[in-house]
Write an enzyme that holds these catalytic residues in place. Structure first.
Site, PDB file in Angstrom:
ATOM      1  CG  ASP A 191      -2.215   0.875   0.859  1.00  0.00           C
ATOM      2  OD1 ASP A 191      -2.169   1.672  -0.099  1.00  0.00           O
ATOM      3  OD2 ASP A 191      -3.223   0.780   1.579  1.00  0.00           O
TER       4      ASP A 191
HETATM    5  C1  NOJ Z   1      -3.925   4.010  -0.066  1.00  0.00           C
HETATM    6  C2  NOJ Z   1      -5.144   3.149   0.086  1.00  0.00           C
HETATM    7  O1  NOJ Z   1      -5.102   2.467   1.326  1.00  0.00           O
HETATM    8  C3  NOJ Z   1      -5.292   2.134  -1.024  1.00  0.00           C
HETATM    9  O2  NOJ Z   1      -6.496   1.460  -0.865  1.00  0.00           O
HETATM   10  C4  NOJ Z   1      -5.203   2.808  -2.354  1.00  0.00           C
HETATM   11  O3  NOJ Z   1      -5.387   1.875  -3.376  1.00  0.00           O
HETATM   12  C5  NOJ Z   1      -3.841   3.487  -2.462  1.00  0.00           C
HETATM   13  N1  NOJ Z   1      -3.714   4.477  -1.415  1.00  0.00           N
HETATM   14  C6  NOJ Z   1      -3.644   4.137  -3.828  1.00  0.00           C
HETATM   15  O4  NOJ Z   1      -4.467   5.220  -3.960  1.00  0.00           O
END
Ligand code: NOJ
Length: 755
Positions: A288
């Site tokens: 993430d």
């Molecule tokens: C953080 C989020 O937790 C995740 O779900 C998302 O896909 C990414 N950022 C990219 O935007």
């Protein structure tokens, strides 16, 4: 350390078996050839993912990072980009990767296409309330078609995190609290995004996230620590992820939280042993946003070098926005800290997915402006959005048949800050939706000409701009419009109040400790109630809200979530009875926030509570244990009578099946749809078992007076769970099977599973 060595041995074994088995496959040969030509720097580059240079969905680094990234792109040190939007932008960056770098390996472009791209569908929690798996597959297909027409080929969806906590803002992105339904929804969405063939022009790679346990963030506070046991992991959290793998999902995203005190990004057991080992997943895992770097503040990694080492050993294949793989992996391999086989395995996984998309045949296949103009927000797509919006609405309460509204001769006061809001219904994670592009309830209701609608906002909910980084500011003191709203209510036959959360009040980083109606809305509701009690409350929110007072006092309550582009039309059609509501909750609504986390598949405890008067039982002194609205609850304008619950045998062995059935009759005056739900209780197990578990459902439609027998087959596979022996298996003994309209059903039939 022992775990690391074990995992390395397993990995090497898997890699070598895979090599020998698939040498003849064209794909694996192509990938192996390519890898053999790559330098270590280029390999680390494939594992590096950067955000596009604008639209950030996480914290951006400080300073002059753009130039550095551009240079890395030119050097073939970027494997993927996220948040690059539009055919021309994607084309330009792809051209650099393909034409300027030594090996010309195409980039894969990811983005959060969560509930639509340009055409916006209901937020996933809402859409799950339709219990309509074909619909969910269809809306994901439309989203994939639009995103791919605009140059993208990878979505960071579906989010399959199970959550029981309405304080957590991200419940809006999931399918609610139940692992059985959550698994079916995960499958439907993966199939919708990926289609039957990933190389088709309108298929995009799906990503099951967040692996694992993120939905259990303590106290519903986003990014917080989790604390759940091994059995909860396997029986509740893992099933939707496993279902996504079974449906062929090609990527996973790990999560920000720790589980078993280890950050998910550095968790060898879940990523290597379970996902890539037991489940044989051969796609790749992306971290993430910054979660590799964030192992430092977690207190798990000493510094960037250590974080990159731990993440790659644990099976995190691609680094989203930490810049640690691109800067540290070469050194880590050269110093012997990281085995080159681990790098090759990660790169192979990434190249495999690129190959399956057909990017090596045509890296520009998604870059077609004409297709983009044709597809984005097309009428046809909007029709699917309307269908999804109607099916996602849940009728929570309808006393005195206040709904559906009469179509002629009435004066209706339409009150509330969300009644004319064209932006909030788009919800969070709205991708490329145009600001203010949803239909409002006011617009939807104005299409019905027979009544007189008087609109008064009554109160402002928020001011200021809201985007990914800003929070919603609430109005706590301006009551200047209360008077006009009260006057409208006093002179109307019926009042429709549209209240709830602004569109960005749920979602990432939007945890709340108070889940009542925000700002002054609750006060306004009570003021209007003093004047006219014929109120229909339409709740727009990204999570279950505390509606206890409303439930006690307001005759009709409609849960209208954030329904996307066609929100207002769908709500108006439901209020006027042109669509008979059929949605059922997939998350329990608490009586107050103190009950949270609350869920239907709880354990009995040693001292179950049956009344609030009991002192030494597991209950509260101020409120009963049951939720305000249970999982599976949802009314219709008609009534369904369940009778004649029948089981064809009281005994089931491991190789046979039994049937349970019930008669359902439409005893009301409207044609309506009902979701009949099968629940099973395993009375005694090697671990304490839930009071009920959803094990099947069927949606039927009945005309007034019509009846139907709905039956479900039960075999031992339906009774399996992760037992004390750490195995998925059914244990013999006594079971109760229930079929009902929601999870409160009490009528059951008993059977025994025997050897
Ligand atoms: C953080 C989020 O937790 C995740 O779900 C998302 O896909 C990414 N950022 C990219 O935007």
């Amino acid at each position: 350390m022992r775990k690391i060595i074990y995992s390395l041995i397993t990995l090497l074994f898997v890699v070598s078996c895979e090599n020998s088995n698939s040498h003849d496959s064209e794909k694996e040969k192509f990938i192996n050839d390519l890898i053999s030509k790559m330098t270590l720097e280029e390999k680390a580059g494939q594992m590096n993912q950067y955000n596009g240079f604008w639209d950030a969905t996480g914290p951006m680094p400080e300073g002059d990072y753009q130039k550095k990234r551009y240079n890395e792109l030119m050097n073939g040190q970027v494997g993927s980009m996220l948040n690059v939007i539009g055919v021309d932008e994607i084309y330009a960056l792809q051209k650099i990767a393909v034409e300027e770098t030594r090996l010309g390996i195409p980039l894969i472009f990811g983005h959060d296409v969560i509930h639509g791209y340009k055409t916006i569908f209901p937020i996933p929690l809402a859409e799950s309330s339709s219990w309509d798996l074909d619909l969910m597959e269809k809306s994901a297909r439309v989203a994939a078609t639009e995103a791919s027409a605009d140059g993208l080929n990878w979505t960071f969806a579906p989010m399959v995190d199970i959550s029981r906590d309405a304080r957590w803002g991200r419940v809006m992105e999931g399918a609610g609290e139940d692992p059985y339904l959550g698994s079916l929804v995960a499958k439907a969405r993966v199939k919708g995004f990926q289609g039957t063939d990933l190389s088709e022009i309108n298929s995009i790679v799906a990503c099951a996230k967040h692996f694992a346990g993120y939905g259990f963030s303590e106290a519903g506070r986003d990014y917080n620590t989790t604390d759940f046991n091994h059995f909860t992991l396997h029986n509740t959290i893992m099933p939707p992820f496993k279902a996504a793998v079974d449906a062929g999902v090609r990527t996973f995203m790990n999560s920000f939280n720790t589980l078993d005190e280890i950050p998910a990004t550095g968790h060898i057991h879940i990523q290597r042993d379970i996902l890539k080992g037991d489940w044989d997943f051969d796609g790749f895992v992306v971290s993430d946003w910054g979660s590799i770097d964030q192992m430092i503040p977690h207190g798990f990694a000493r510094d960037g070098n250590h974080a990159a080492e731990l993440a790659v050993i644990a099976g995190s294949d691609m680094d989203m926005e930490s810049s640690l793989y691109v800067s540290k992996l070469v050194g880590l391999v050269n110093s012997g800290k990281v085995d080159i086989n681990l790098i090759d395995d990660a790169v192979k996984r990434i190249l495999r997915v690129k190959y399956e998309l057909g990017l090596f045949d045509d890296p520009y296949k998604y870059c077609n402006n004409e297709r983009s103009i044709q597809e984005l927000g097309s009428d046809q797509n909007m029709q699917v959005a309307l269908e999804a919006a109607k099916k996602s609405i849940v009728l929570l309460k309808n006393n005195n048949q206040l709904l559906p509204l009469e179509k002629e001769g009435k004066k209706i006061a339409l009150i509330g800050p969300l009644a004319d809001d064209k932006n909030s219904p788009l919800g969070n994670w709205r991708s490329q939706a145009v600001y203010n592009s949803a239909t409002s309830v006011l617009e939807g209701m104005n299409k019905y000409k027979g009544n007189r609608i008087v609109f008064e906002k009554g109160v402002e909910l928020y001011y200021g701009k809201t985007n990914f980084h800003n929070r919603v500011k609430l109005n706590y003191n301006d009551r200047s419009d209360f008077g006009k709203a009260k006057l409208a209510a006093a002179t109307s036959d019926v009042v429709v109040m549209v209240m709830g959360e602004e569109g960005h009040q749920s979602g990432e980083g939007r945890s709340r400790t108070n889940i009542g109606l925000p700002g002054l809305q609750f006060e306004l509701l009570k003021e209007i109630y003093k004047i006219n009690q014929n109120i229909i409350l339409v709740v727009m929110s990204g999570r279950p809200l505390d509606l206890s007072w409303a439930d006690k006092n307001i005759p009709s309550i409609v849960q209208a979530w954030q329904l996307g582009s066609k929100s207002g039309d769908a709500i108006a059609q439901v209020l006027y009875g042109d669509y008979n509501p059929s949605g059922k909750l997939t998350m329990s609504f608490p009586r107050n926030v103190g009950q949270v986390p609350i869920y239907y598949n709880f354990k009995n405890t040693g001292r179950p509570s049956t009344s609030i008067e009991q002192v030494t039982n597991s209950g509260y002194a101020d409120v009963v244990n049951s939720p305000l609205y249970s999982f599976g609850h949802g009314l219709s304008y008609t009534n369904f009578k369940y009778s004649n619950l029948t089981i064809d045998s009281g005994e089931l062995d491991y190789n046979s099946k039994i049937n349970i059935s019930v008669k359902i009759e439409n005893t009301g005056f409207f044609t309506g749809k009902e979701v009949a739900q099968l629940y099973i209780r395993d009375i005694v197990g090697s671990i304490a078992r839930p009071m009920k578990e959803l094990k099947g459902f069927e949606m039927i439609e009945l005309a007034p007076g019509e009846s139907k027998v709905v039956s479900f087959e039960i075999d031992s596979s339906l009774l399996e769970f992760y037992t004390y022996e750490n195995k998925w298996e059914a244990e013999d003994g006594k079971f109760h099977a229930f079929i009902g309209t929601n999870s409160d059903v009490s009528d059951y039939k008993e059977f025994h599973l025997v050897k």
